[in-house]
Design an enzyme around this catalytic site. Structure first.
Site, mmCIF file in Angstrom:
data_model
loop_
_atom_site.group_PDB
_atom_site.id
_atom_site.type_symbol
_atom_site.label_atom_id
_atom_site.label_comp_id
_atom_site.label_asym_id
_atom_site.label_seq_id
_atom_site.Cartn_x
_atom_site.Cartn_y
_atom_site.Cartn_z
ATOM 1 N N ASN A 235 1.014 -1.077 -0.152
ATOM 2 C CA ASN A 235 -0.090 -0.116 0.034
ATOM 3 C C ASN A 235 0.763 1.245 -0.075
ATOM 4 O O ASN A 235 1.139 1.577 1.050
ATOM 5 C CB ASN A 235 -1.018 0.088 1.326
ATOM 6 C CG ASN A 235 -1.724 1.347 1.426
ATOM 7 O OD1 ASN A 235 -1.857 1.981 0.418
ATOM 8 N ND2 ASN A 235 -2.136 1.647 2.481
ATOM 9 N N LYS B 249 0.034 4.349 -0.349
ATOM 10 C CA LYS B 249 -0.436 5.516 0.427
ATOM 11 C C LYS B 249 -0.029 6.615 -0.563
ATOM 12 O O LYS B 249 -0.214 6.466 -1.876
ATOM 13 C CB LYS B 249 0.323 5.667 1.640
ATOM 14 C CG LYS B 249 -0.127 4.561 2.647
ATOM 15 C CD LYS B 249 0.017 4.618 4.070
ATOM 16 C CE LYS B 249 0.045 3.352 4.846
ATOM 17 N NZ LYS B 249 -0.143 3.511 6.118
ATOM 18 N N HIS C 268 -9.583 1.578 5.064
ATOM 19 C CA HIS C 268 -8.404 2.088 5.787
ATOM 20 C C HIS C 268 -8.424 2.807 7.009
ATOM 21 O O HIS C 268 -9.362 3.903 6.809
ATOM 22 C CB HIS C 268 -7.206 2.528 4.665
ATOM 23 C CG HIS C 268 -5.815 2.406 5.328
ATOM 24 N ND1 HIS C 268 -5.307 3.197 6.235
ATOM 25 C CD2 HIS C 268 -4.835 1.424 5.235
ATOM 26 C CE1 HIS C 268 -4.016 2.939 6.587
ATOM 27 N NE2 HIS C 268 -3.863 1.788 5.919
ATOM 28 N N GLU D 52 -6.878 5.339 7.867
ATOM 29 C CA GLU D 52 -6.217 6.656 7.677
ATOM 30 C C GLU D 52 -7.537 7.297 7.042
ATOM 31 O O GLU D 52 -7.645 8.559 6.868
ATOM 32 C CB GLU D 52 -5.262 6.743 6.740
ATOM 33 C CG GLU D 52 -3.940 6.535 7.690
ATOM 34 C CD GLU D 52 -2.770 5.994 6.824
ATOM 35 O OE1 GLU D 52 -2.675 5.723 5.628
ATOM 36 O OE2 GLU D 52 -1.982 5.342 7.630
ATOM 37 N N GLU E 119 -5.744 -4.636 10.799
ATOM 38 C CA GLU E 119 -4.697 -3.740 11.141
ATOM 39 C C GLU E 119 -4.824 -2.788 12.424
ATOM 40 O O GLU E 119 -5.410 -1.791 12.376
ATOM 41 C CB GLU E 119 -4.523 -2.553 9.766
ATOM 42 C CG GLU E 119 -4.447 -3.149 8.308
ATOM 43 C CD GLU E 119 -3.812 -2.292 7.554
ATOM 44 O OE1 GLU E 119 -2.698 -2.434 6.997
ATOM 45 O OE2 GLU E 119 -4.430 -1.250 7.104
ATOM 46 N N GLY F 78 2.391 2.503 10.859
ATOM 47 C CA GLY F 78 3.302 3.175 10.742
ATOM 48 C C GLY F 78 4.098 3.870 12.248
ATOM 49 O O GLY F 78 4.740 5.064 12.136
ATOM 50 N N SER G 225 3.397 -1.960 10.421
ATOM 51 C CA SER G 225 4.753 -1.956 10.512
ATOM 52 C C SER G 225 5.327 -3.511 10.316
ATOM 53 O O SER G 225 6.140 -3.877 10.949
ATOM 54 C CB SER G 225 5.347 -1.663 12.085
ATOM 55 O OG SER G 225 4.879 -0.140 12.305
HETATM 56 P P1 PGA Z 1 2.567 0.521 7.709
HETATM 57 O O1 PGA Z 1 1.159 0.589 7.078
HETATM 58 O O2 PGA Z 1 3.106 -1.000 7.185
HETATM 59 O O3 PGA Z 1 3.533 1.448 7.171
HETATM 60 O O4 PGA Z 1 2.743 0.220 9.070
HETATM 61 C C1 PGA Z 1 0.383 -0.493 6.935
HETATM 62 C C2 PGA Z 1 -1.099 0.013 6.318
HETATM 63 O O5 PGA Z 1 -1.264 1.135 6.694
HETATM 64 O O6 PGA Z 1 -1.616 -0.614 5.445
#
Ligand code: PGA
Length: 255
Positions: free
Chosen positions: A9, A11, A97, A99, A167, A173, A213
């Site tokens: 992903n 982003k 997601h 976010e 998640e 992140g 992460s």
């Molecule tokens: P990350 O993001 O691996 O940077 O923690 C995962 C995601 O948001 O899908």
């Protein structure tokens, strides 16, 4: 047996030429032998989808978008719809997601509409769910996950086209990963919920990914868990050599 899935992903990252270089190298790095054992998906920003479809023409990886409108056509400036994505040949699309939930106030009800849009338009949804740190500390993780599943999947007949990504928000992140045991517990809970709301066969067929992460160091241990079928990877999917390393680990850590 469920195939392992490694999904990147991106982003809101990469310029056009960064995206092009990444996709060309990915295509060169992946060989036919990968295909039988692991499904690779790259979820790019909308402007790079066409580029990604061209590169994915060799059939070595799949392409997804990162979100979709809950409407099909009309006066919704700035939105992209499922029929549009379908007409371009998209394979997958992330929805729900954290976010999007946080910065765009998306609710389970809206995500439910998006899920319906994707299924109607033959695009495979990657449905994200997960709890906050406060919810985990208050011991209500399973309640939150159940509510999200009920809200997002309301009125939908579950089947193997749907992929679920667990998640935990506190792990996205942040560099903090759920332990393989913490993740496995919730993955098993999700699979149980699917079995109760459809059938054991469908629960066994639906892929459940972990996200938060994930990196080369923790990939093998996470993927060895019974109910973890792959990863939805943010930060670590941006560098081609790290992403390919994780694909390699997914191949060698088959249960
Ligand atoms: P990350 O993001 O691996 O940077 O923690 C995962 C995601 O948001 O899908």
């Amino acid at each position: 047996m469920r195939k392992k899935i490694i999904a990147g992903n991106w982003k809101m990252n990469k310029t056009f030429s960064d995206a092009e270089n990444f996709l060309i190298t990915l295509d060169e790095e992946l060989s036919e032998r990968y295909l039988q054992r692991v499904e690779v998906i790259v979820c790019t920003p909308y402007p790079y989808l066409e580029l990604a479809f061209d590169q994915a023409d060799s059939g070595k990886f799949f392409v997804g978008a990162q979100d979709i409108s809950s409407h099909d056509f009309g006066a919704y400036t700035g939105e992209v719809s499922a029929p549009m994505l379908h007409s371009m040949g998209a394979d997958y699309c992330i929805i729900g997601h954290s976010e999007r939930r946080k910065y765009h106030q998306e609710t389970d009800e809206m995500i439910n509409q998006k899920l319906k849009q994707l299924l109607e338009n033959e695009i495979k949804p990657i449905l994200c769910i997960g709890e906050t740190i406060t919810e985990r500390e208050n011991g209500i993780t399973k309640k939150i996950i159940k509510n999200q599943l009920e809200g997002c999947c309301k009125g939908i007949e579950l089947d193997e086209r749907i992929t679920i990504a667990y998640e935990p928000i506190w792990a996205i992140g942040t560099g903090k990963t759920a332990t393989p045991q913490q993740a496995q517990e919730i993955h098993a809970f999700i699979r149980d919920w699917i079995a109760q709301n459809s059938s054991t066969r469908i629960a066994e067929d639906i892929a459940i990914l972990y996200g938060g992460s994930m990196k080369p160091k923790n990939t093998a241990e996470l993927l060895q868990q019974k109910d973890i079928d792959g990863g939805l990877i943010g930060g670590a999917s941006l560098k081609i050599e790290i992403f390919v390393e994780m694909i390699d680990i997914a191949i060698t850590s088959q249960k």
